[in-house]
Enzyme design. Structure first.
Site, short mmCIF file in Angstrom:
data_model
loop_
_atom_site.label_atom_id
_atom_site.label_comp_id
_atom_site.label_asym_id
_atom_site.label_seq_id
_atom_site.Cartn_x
_atom_site.Cartn_y
_atom_site.Cartn_z
N GLY A 7 0.84 -1.18 0.00
CA GLY A 7 0.00 0.00 0.00
C GLY A 7 0.87 1.23 0.00
N THR A 8 0.31 2.38 -0.37
CA THR A 8 1.17 3.54 -0.59
C THR A 8 0.77 4.77 0.21
OG1 THR A 8 -0.07 3.81 -2.64
CG2 THR A 8 2.08 2.81 -2.81
N THR A 9 0.23 5.81 -0.40
CA THR A 9 0.21 7.15 0.20
C THR A 9 -0.85 7.34 1.27
OG1 THR A 9 0.94 7.97 -1.94
CG2 THR A 9 0.19 9.59 -0.35
#
Length: 210
Positions: A7-9
């Site tokens: 997962g990222t931001t």
């Protein structure tokens, strides 16, 4: 394959009335988009929430671990865990695994008797409190927005819009971020509460963001 999904931001913002947490929805395996509805925003307790970026398996395990420890704290002491204590607990959990570290970047936010707080926590267990924080591959774009627009005495409604604006900026420029925005607020009056998707979309339209 599952353990390589990431997962990222994510972002966390302190306002006058409470804390705002926000994430986007994309999970990737290298350059492949594995999921478009990945959950990265979690309720830990009435007064606490967490955002997650990194390996999905590690993140889900840490959320379960934190929820269990926070529930035990509340039962034993008949009080909500302070935000700083939750950040320290998570930091200690991460620090214990030196030879096979969790591949994560986390934000814990919420309120306690001392006010509203946001902590960013890295994979080595470093926990830093700030008025706003962003974690993940698109965090540099979020920080560009937060540095320009955050102010003292920010209202909760302004904080929601600012979080949406920051995550939207990351989605425009970071290939690993995208597919929608999740937002939650944490206040004394309402506890942890997720903003409906339709309201997020309306705010995007009102701010003329895509």
């Amino acid at each position: 394959m599952e353990n390589k999904k990431s997962g990222t931001t994510t972002a966390g913002i302190v306002t006058k009335e409470g804390v705002v947490l926000a994430t986007e929805h994309r999970a990737t395996i290298d350059t492949f988009i594995a999921h478009k509805t990945a959950k990265k925003l979690y309720r830990l307790d009435y007064n606490l929430g967490m955002t997650t970026a990194g390996l999905v398996g590690d993140l889900q395990y840490l959320v379960r671990y934190m929820r269990a420890e926070i529930s035990l704290y509340r039962i034993r002491r008949d009080m909500y865990m302070p935000v700083g204590a939750a950040a320290t607990l998570l930091s200690n959990i991460l620090n214990e695994r030196k030879f096979a570290p969790y591949y994560v970047g986390l934000i814990i936010g919420g309120f306690d008797n001392k006010g509203c707080h946001v902590y960013s926590i890295d994979a080595a267990g470093g926990a830093i409190e700030d008025k706003y924080a962003s974690v993940g591959s698109g965090s540099s774009f979020v920080y560009g927005v937060l540095e320009d627009r955050w102010k003292d005495n920010l209202k909760l409604d302004e904080g929601i819009n600012l979080a949406i604006r920051g995550i939207n900026a990351a989605m425009r420029r970071d290939a690993a971020s995208g597919d929608g925005i999740s937002v939650a607020i944490i206040t004394r009056e309402r506890g942890f509460e997720e903003i409906p998707d339709e309201e997020v979309k309306k705010r995007l339209q009102k701010m003329k963001l895509k």
